[in-house]
Design a protein around this motif. Structure first.
Motif, PDB file in Angstrom:
ATOM      1  N   TYR A  88      44.632  43.940  67.732  1.00 14.92           N
ATOM      2  CA  TYR A  88      45.381  44.220  68.955  1.00 14.92           C
ATOM      3  C   TYR A  88      45.773  45.698  69.032  1.00 14.92           C
ATOM      4  O   TYR A  88      45.680  46.315  70.093  1.00 14.92           O
ATOM      5  N   GLN A  89      46.202  46.264  67.920  1.00 16.07           N
ATOM      6  CA  GLN A  89      46.557  47.682  67.900  1.00 16.07           C
ATOM      7  C   GLN A  89      45.331  48.547  68.184  1.00 16.07           C
ATOM      8  O   GLN A  89      45.422  49.559  68.893  1.00 16.07           O
ATOM      9  N   ALA A  90      44.193  48.156  67.642  1.00 16.20           N
ATOM     10  CA  ALA A  90      42.972  48.919  67.876  1.00 16.20           C
ATOM     11  C   ALA A  90      42.556  48.852  69.344  1.00 16.20           C
ATOM     12  O   ALA A  90      42.122  49.852  69.916  1.00 16.20           O
ATOM     13  N   VAL A  91      42.711  47.697  69.968  1.00 16.78           N
ATOM     14  CA  VAL A  91      42.375  47.562  71.390  1.00 16.78           C
ATOM     15  C   VAL A  91      43.306  48.434  72.231  1.00 16.78           C
ATOM     16  O   VAL A  91      42.862  49.128  73.160  1.00 16.78           O
TER      17      VAL A  91
ATOM     18  N   THR B 186      47.278  36.770  60.571  1.00 18.33           N
ATOM     19  CA  THR B 186      48.283  37.493  61.344  1.00 18.33           C
ATOM     20  C   THR B 186      48.071  38.993  61.220  1.00 18.33           C
ATOM     21  O   THR B 186      48.117  39.713  62.211  1.00 18.33           O
ATOM     22  N   TYR B 187      47.825  39.469  60.007  1.00 18.95           N
ATOM     23  CA  TYR B 187      47.612  40.900  59.782  1.00 18.95           C
ATOM     24  C   TYR B 187      46.376  41.397  60.529  1.00 18.95           C
ATOM     25  O   TYR B 187      46.434  42.415  61.210  1.00 18.95           O
ATOM     26  N   THR B 188      45.274  40.685  60.415  1.00 11.62           N
ATOM     27  CA  THR B 188      44.042  41.141  61.064  1.00 11.62           C
ATOM     28  C   THR B 188      44.157  41.038  62.580  1.00 11.62           C
ATOM     29  O   THR B 188      43.657  41.903  63.295  1.00 11.62           O
ATOM     30  N   ARG B 189      44.824  40.004  63.074  1.00  4.56           N
ATOM     31  CA  ARG B 189      45.004  39.870  64.521  1.00  4.56           C
ATOM     32  C   ARG B 189      45.828  41.045  65.044  1.00  4.56           C
ATOM     33  O   ARG B 189      45.483  41.652  66.060  1.00  4.56           O
TER      34      ARG B 189
ATOM     35  N   TRP C 236      38.080  42.589  62.709  1.00  2.00           N
ATOM     36  CA  TRP C 236      37.507  41.340  63.204  1.00  2.00           C
ATOM     37  C   TRP C 236      36.619  40.691  62.163  1.00  2.00           C
ATOM     38  O   TRP C 236      36.594  39.479  62.012  1.00  2.00           O
ATOM     39  N   ARG C 237      35.854  41.506  61.425  1.00  2.71           N
ATOM     40  CA  ARG C 237      34.962  40.958  60.392  1.00  2.71           C
ATOM     41  C   ARG C 237      35.735  40.356  59.240  1.00  2.71           C
ATOM     42  O   ARG C 237      35.293  39.401  58.621  1.00  2.71           O
ATOM     43  N   LYS C 238      36.892  40.931  58.908  1.00  2.00           N
ATOM     44  CA  LYS C 238      37.679  40.442  57.783  1.00  2.00           C
ATOM     45  C   LYS C 238      38.477  39.189  58.127  1.00  2.00           C
ATOM     46  O   LYS C 238      38.921  38.484  57.247  1.00  2.00           O
TER      47      LYS C 238
ATOM     48  N   ALA D 218      37.653  51.599  67.791  1.00  2.00           N
ATOM     49  CA  ALA D 218      36.564  50.620  67.807  1.00  2.00           C
ATOM     50  C   ALA D 218      36.172  50.251  66.379  1.00  2.00           C
ATOM     51  O   ALA D 218      35.941  49.075  66.073  1.00  2.00           O
ATOM     52  N   VAL D 219      36.131  51.237  65.498  1.00  4.13           N
ATOM     53  CA  VAL D 219      35.810  50.955  64.091  1.00  4.13           C
ATOM     54  C   VAL D 219      36.881  50.067  63.473  1.00  4.13           C
ATOM     55  O   VAL D 219      36.579  49.099  62.767  1.00  4.13           O
ATOM     56  N   LEU D 220      38.158  50.372  63.731  1.00  2.00           N
ATOM     57  CA  LEU D 220      39.248  49.540  63.206  1.00  2.00           C
ATOM     58  C   LEU D 220      39.162  48.109  63.720  1.00  2.00           C
ATOM     59  O   LEU D 220      39.368  47.149  62.973  1.00  2.00           O
TER      60      LEU D 220
END
Length: 128
Positions: free
Chosen positions: A43-46, A36-39, A86-88, A79-81
Motif C-alpha cells: 500500500y505504501q509503495a502504491v 500485514t507487513y507485506t500488505r 507482493w512476491r513475499k 514499483a520495485v518495492l
C-alpha cells in the motif's frame, strides 16, 4: 539474541501442543504478521507510485525536467518495492506442512552443523 537449544526445544514442544490442541487457531496465527507487513508495504509503495506520477506530471507542466526525472525515479523505486512485497506475501489459504518453528529449527541445526564442521576444520588446521 538467539535461543538456546533447551529454549528451542521448549518452543517446539509448545508449538506442537498448540497445533494438536487447536490447529485452526495455530494456522490462523501462522502468517498473519507477515501478511500485514507485506500488505502495508505494498500500500505504501502504491501511494508512493501515485506521488511519483504527480511529480512527473508537475515537472512536465512546469517544464522542469529534473522534477520529472525525480518523479520517474520515485515511481520506479515504488514499483520495485510493490513487486518484491507482493512476491513475499503468502497466498491466501496456502499453508506449509508442520509448525514453522520446527522447519526453522531443522534449518538452524543444519546451519549449526556446517558452522561446527568449519570451526572444527579450522581448529584442526591450526593444531597441525
Amino acid at each position: 539474541m538467539p535461543l538456546s537449544e533447551h529454549e528451542q526445544r521448549m518452543l517446539e514442544q509448545m508449538e506442537r501442543a498448540l497445533y494438536a490442541e487447536d490447529p485452526k487457531f495455530a494456522t490462523a496465527l501462522e502468517g498473519s504478521a507477515l501478511r500485514t507487513y507485506t500488505r502495508r508495504r505494498v500500500y505504501q509503495a502504491v501511494a508512493g507510485f501515485l506521488v511519483g506520477i504527480a511529480l512527473l506530471m508537475a515537472g512536465m507542466v512546469a517544464q522542469q525536467i529534473w522534477v520529472s526525472v525525480v518523479g520517474f525515479l520515485v515511481m520506479l523505486g515504488c514499483a520495485v518495492l510493490a513487486v518484491t512485497g507482493w512476491r513475499k506475501a503468502p497466498k491466501p489459504g496456502e499453508q506449509a506442512a508442520g509448525p514453522p518453528a520446527a522447519r526453522q529449527s531443522r534449518q538452524r541445526r543444519s546451519m549449526m552443523d556446517r558452522i561446527e564442521q568449519r570451526w572444527q576444520r579450522r581448529r584442526d588446521e591450526q593444531g597441525q
